[in-house]
Structure formats: structure tokens, C-alpha cells
Write an enzyme that holds these catalytic residues in place. Structure first.
Site, PDB file in Angstrom:
ATOM      1  N   ARG B  12       0.850  -1.206   0.000  1.00 26.22           N
ATOM      2  CA  ARG B  12       0.000   0.000   0.000  1.00 26.22           C
ATOM      3  C   ARG B  12       0.881   1.250   0.000  1.00 26.22           C
ATOM      4  NH1 ARG B  12      -0.963   4.705   2.526  1.00 26.22           N
ATOM      5  NH2 ARG B  12      -0.498   3.696   4.514  1.00 26.22           N
ATOM      6  N   ASP B  13       1.556   1.507   1.100  1.00 26.35           N
ATOM      7  CA  ASP B  13       2.303   2.765   1.222  1.00 26.35           C
ATOM      8  C   ASP B  13       3.531   2.791   0.311  1.00 26.35           C
ATOM      9  OD1 ASP B  13       2.406   5.279   2.328  1.00 26.35           O
ATOM     10  OD2 ASP B  13       3.442   4.669   4.157  1.00 26.35           O
ATOM     11  N   HIS B 204       3.964   3.870  12.948  1.00 30.30           N
ATOM     12  CA  HIS B 204       4.197   3.876  11.498  1.00 30.30           C
ATOM     13  C   HIS B 204       5.197   4.997  11.209  1.00 30.30           C
ATOM     14  CE1 HIS B 204       2.828   3.681   7.164  1.00 30.30           C
ATOM     15  NE2 HIS B 204       3.290   4.918   7.202  1.00 30.30           N
ATOM     16  N   HIS B 206       8.581   6.787   8.988  1.00 36.25           N
ATOM     17  CA  HIS B 206       9.229   6.903   7.679  1.00 36.25           C
ATOM     18  C   HIS B 206      10.710   7.187   7.913  1.00 36.25           C
ATOM     19  CE1 HIS B 206       5.906   7.059   4.543  1.00 36.25           C
ATOM     20  NE2 HIS B 206       5.291   6.751   5.678  1.00 36.25           N
ATOM     21  N   CYS B 237       9.047   9.664  -1.668  1.00 41.92           N
ATOM     22  CA  CYS B 237       8.207  10.702  -2.256  1.00 41.92           C
ATOM     23  C   CYS B 237       8.689  10.998  -3.664  1.00 41.92           C
ATOM     24  CB  CYS B 237       8.285  11.957  -1.409  1.00 41.92           C
ATOM     25  SG  CYS B 237       7.474  13.352  -2.190  1.00 41.92           S
ATOM     26  N   ASN B 246       9.387   4.650   3.487  1.00 42.23           N
ATOM     27  CA  ASN B 246       9.141   3.829   4.659  1.00 42.23           C
ATOM     28  C   ASN B 246      10.439   3.197   5.161  1.00 42.23           C
ATOM     29  OD1 ASN B 246       6.041   3.420   5.162  1.00 42.23           O
ATOM     30  ND2 ASN B 246       6.329   3.548   2.944  1.00 42.23           N
TER      31      ASN B 246
END
Lengths: 302, 302
Positions: B12-13, B204, B206, B237, B246
Site C-alpha cells: 500500500r504505502d 508507522h 518513515h 516521495c 518507509n
């Protein structure tokens, strides 16, 4: 006094594995940039055999120029008494004596046993009156040849050296980058408890497995306030392409700044120096802040 | 029960910011590889507008295939009630509801105010009987538009949601990677104290600024035992080339393994999957262990 002191080791540990000779004036431009950004303690080079480490062949010139920088406190790494005397003759006032816990690593690195390194250190001490001393305990956690190092073995070596010079600063070095936060916290806590007379503790980590900053935080939690780091995260092993080496100075400075701890470093002044160091031909830069900051809107850059 | 649970959020991320569509069978090969390596909790995708996030257009097919994997517990991110109903209709039994503390970020991400997100969550709850819930508190520490987020604001949002569903797992999300270890430890400790009825806490993070693992250790020190991570550190990004996203799953698994903590992950099985994920066209992989392990002698690879 800053809350935390960063020792810039890029000019020694970062430059050393770069095969292509970095011109002395380029080394000095980076050192001057680091000093101007607030990094006063700089491991400016090593006095070592120039056949083994040709990158350090200009140690005398680099030391002399660094000594002339306002506020700079250059420390020079030496592996034995002969090179220590070379450093002193060149004007060094702050030496880094390095011994490995691992016999295999010390023999590979210094070509003698750890016991002989300790004996040579002891014999040299009368010549080191008035000289500031850092002692690097290499392979304190893990050895590239034999793997994990028992805490008892590291404590034993620190104890033998600290009995000789408790006023030195002792750095536990994660030579391979394979120490983990629990290991780092545990060994630093055990050392501080076992050797309360030691003047200062430092942690020298590597970021090869991504644990550089986590290990620094672990050491910080155990009371350590002096951390080695290399500008642009230089110091990657030339035998492991893409495996970065030292923790990047700019990442350490950024982390502590975010937590409101003072390091004395002006990150805005340091980042152009880090970009210059990252561009050195043959270097293997690491770290994240350099790239992350390049993409930030100005109002979020702090 | 492992000592620590890693939630694999790469599908997902990690996949989401990759512009080029990853074929469904390639997504599934990576998901299957993660599950086979012991990652049971997998954020397999998101039910979101496919115009905004075309990479997630095959969420139904990915969910169906992941549900069929032995032991797999896929969780699907949903931004609002409409998409939650799509996920439930597709067979989802574990949803991730996401709300930002920052109004600017929630409006940009979900196109409503945080208060409206909470109200929509409350209204949806009768339809979520028997559905496992993760709640992601986005921008819990820092917002890409407005900078540092006050802990009080994060606590307020968590409190409003936890009053509705204390049996959910709440993840404090460092959306920008700009949280620092002190901030992470402090907010997790404050949440655990303020909301003791909450079933589970997760972090969560990064790794954009290199603090991914240090922040995980900080959260761990505050009692957190569930950590999000993305295979190969995907999730960079696209507007910040080289700024990785991540924390890499393989780095998290390696770190905990070095400390003797069980994650249930077989690193030897995971590394080939990480290498495959790192090679996805258009991805921005991060992490260190993948490269460092490639260069290790076999007897030191553990």
C-alpha cells in the site's frame, strides 16, 4: 558546552577507504567547512603506513592547516608508538590510540596482538604528557572476521587501558555496523559502571546496516554525550558496493536539533559542505538529511 | 506470538507513490513472498479513488488473492465510508481507517476536516461489527504543510476515536519522517497513559531523514510492539528524488533479530523478495540490510 559533541571523523575514517587520492587542498576545504559550521573536534587524519593507506600520506600538511583554524581541535589517529611520535613531531596535541578487542582484527589492522598494543601504549605514556588522548576500542561489539564480540572481552580491554590513563576519552567502536541498540546500551552501561574514573565515553558507530542513529540514541540513553560521525556518511567499505559506512554528521546534527539538544552545529552551513563531500570521486556517501532537505519548502527546512 | 509484529505496508504505502502501474501478478508475487517469509499482517492495498491513486485500482483482486494465502491477515486502507463499504463488499475483514491530526493534511488527503472524518467513522461503526480495525493517526508528529504538530492535538484526536472503538489498534504515524526519538517516545507514552483501554498501539514511521529505526526503538521503549515497514524501504516521495520513504522491512527484521527478539520473519527468505521489490521500475528503494548482506561472508550472514 553543547549538550552533545559530534566528532567529525570524515577526514580520517571517511576519506581513508577512498582509493583515489583526494588533493590536500580539497581535504582542507572540507575540514574548514566543517569547522566553520561548528564542528570543533575533527579527526583530521591518521599517521599510518602510507603504503597501506596512501590516502593519509598528507597527514602532516592536513594537521598543520587544521591546527591553524580558529577553535579547531584536530585529533590524529595513530596505530603504534612509531606513528604516534611522527604525529607529535608534526605538532599533534590530541591523539587517537586504537586497539581492537578482537585479536584477528588487531593483527589485521595494527599487525600485533591486542596485548602488545596495550603494552606499547603503556610504554609510550611518558611521552604523552600534556597530550589529549582518545582511545578507540575497535570491534567492541562485532568483528569482521569472527562475528559477535563478548561484552566481557571488551570490558577486559577497556579495563587494562583505563587503568593506565583514566583521564582519556574512551570510544566503543562498532567497526562493522552490526551492533544493535540493546548491545550498545548494555556495553556502555557496563563500562560506565565498571570504570567510573574514566573521564569521558564516546560512541563510534557505522550505518552499514542502517542502525547508526538508533545506536547513537542507545548510547545516549546510557549517558554517552560524544559521538563520532562523518560528513556525508562517507566511509563505505569498497568491498561492499552501496554499503554505506559512517553515520552522516548532518543526520546526527539534524536528529539532535529536532530533539532540542545543542550540538553547536549550524546545519545550514554544514549542508553545502556535506554536498561537496558527497561528490568526492570514489566516495560512497550515505545519510538521508542531505537529500531530504534539498526537497523541503523553505518554511519547513528547520 | 512473536515478541514484535511487523506489519508489511509496502503493497500500500510503498507501491502507492510509484507512478508506473505495477501489474497485479507482480504485486501478488511480492505479497506472496512476504507472507511466505513470515509476514502475516500485510497492508495489501487501499480502497481509494482510482483517479487520484491509479496504482490501487486493482485492490479487489489483490485483496481476494491475499485472503487466499495461508495465515495471511490482509488489512485494507480506506479514507471514508464509501470506500470502506467497497472494501467490505470485496471481502475485507480488517480495515485501516486513516485520519490526520492536521486539518490541512486531512483536507488534502481525505478532502474533509478531521472532525468530519471522525463523524463519518462513528456513523460507519454499526456496519463494522466483526471487522478488525486499525486506526492510523496521520501527521501525529509533523505535517508536510504546517510543520510540527502539538502533542495535545494528537492526543485529542486519538481520544475522540478511542472513545468510539477502544478495541481497535491505533497507529501513530510519522507521515513526513520528521519525528525524532524523543517526540515518538513522549507521544506514545502520553497516549498509553491517557487511553489505557486501547487494545494495541502501533508506530508507522518513515525513514526520509534516516530516523526510521531510531524512532522504532523509541516507540519500543514506550511499550509499542507493532511496527509498520515496507519491503525494500519503498514509499519514497516522487517529489523528493532520493528521499526514501518507509522503513525497510528487512532492516526492522534484522535489527530485532540481532537483539534476540522474535518477529516471525525468516530474513533469508525475505531478502530475495526485497531485492525483487527494490527492482520495481519507478520505485525509490531504501534500507541498508539488503545491500550490506549481499557483501557478507556466509558465516557472518546471520
Amino acid at each position: 558546552m553543547p549538550d552533545v559533541t559530534i566528532v567529525e571523523v570524515g577526514p580520517r575514517d571517511g576519506f581513508q577507504p577512498i582509493a583515489r587520492f583526494i588533493p590536500t587542498e580539497e581535504k582542507l576545504a572540507i575540514i574548514q567547512g566543517c569547522a566553520a559550521a561548528g564542528l570543533h573536534r575533527i579527526e583530521a587524519g591518521a599517521f599510518v603506513g602510507t603504503a597501506a593507506v596512501p590516502q593519509m600520506a598528507d597527514a602532516e600538511a592536513v594537521l598543520a592547516a587544521t591546527l591553524a583554524l580558529p577553535g579547531a581541535d584536530p585529533q590524529m589517529l595513530v596505530p603504534n608508538a612509531r606513528h604516534a611520535r611522527r604525529a607529535l613531531a608534526a605538532g599533534a596535541r590530541h591523539l587517537v590510540w586504537v586497539v581492537s578487542v578482537s585479536e584477528a582484527h588487531n593483527r589485521s589492522n595494527i599487525r600485533m596482538s591486542p596485548a602488545d598494543s596495550v603494552a606499547e601504549f603503556a610504554a609510550l605514556l611518558p611521552e604523552l604528557e600534556g597530550v589529549r588522548l582518545r582511545v578507540n576500542i575497535a570491534t567492541a561489539f562485532d568483528c569482521p572476521f569472527t562475528g559477535r564480540v563478548a561484552p566481557e572481552a571488551a570490558l577486559d580491554l577497556v579495563g587494562r587501558l583505563a587503568a593506565l590513563r583514566p583521564d582519556a576519552e574512551y570510544a566503543l567502536c562498532d567497526t562493522t555496523g552490526r551492533a544493535d541498540p540493546a548491545h550498545v546500551a548494555g556495553l556502555h552501561a557496563a563500562c560506565a559502571e565498571a570504570f567510573p574514573r574514566v573521564a569521558a565515553w564516546a560512541f563510534h558507530g557505522h550505518d552499514t546496516y542502517g542502525l547508526g542513529l538508533a545506536n547513537i540514541m542507545a548510547a545516549h540513553g546510557a549517558g554517552v554525550r560524544v559521538f563520532d560521525a562523518a560528513i556525508a556518511g562517507l566511509g563505505g567499505c569498497p568491498f561492499a558496493p552501496g554499503a554505506t559506512g559512517n553515520v552522516a554528521t548532518e543526520d546526527v546534527a539534524w536528529m539532535f536539533a529536532r530533539m532540542g539538544a545543542s550540538t553547536g552545529v549550524d546545519l545550514g552551513a554544514l549542508l553545502p559542505v556535506a554536498r561537496r563531500a558527497a561528490a568526492l570521486p570514489g566516495g560512497c556517501p550515505g545519510g538521508r538529511v542531505r537529500q531530504a532537505m534539498a526537497a523541503r519548502p523553505a518554511h519547513l527546512a528547520a
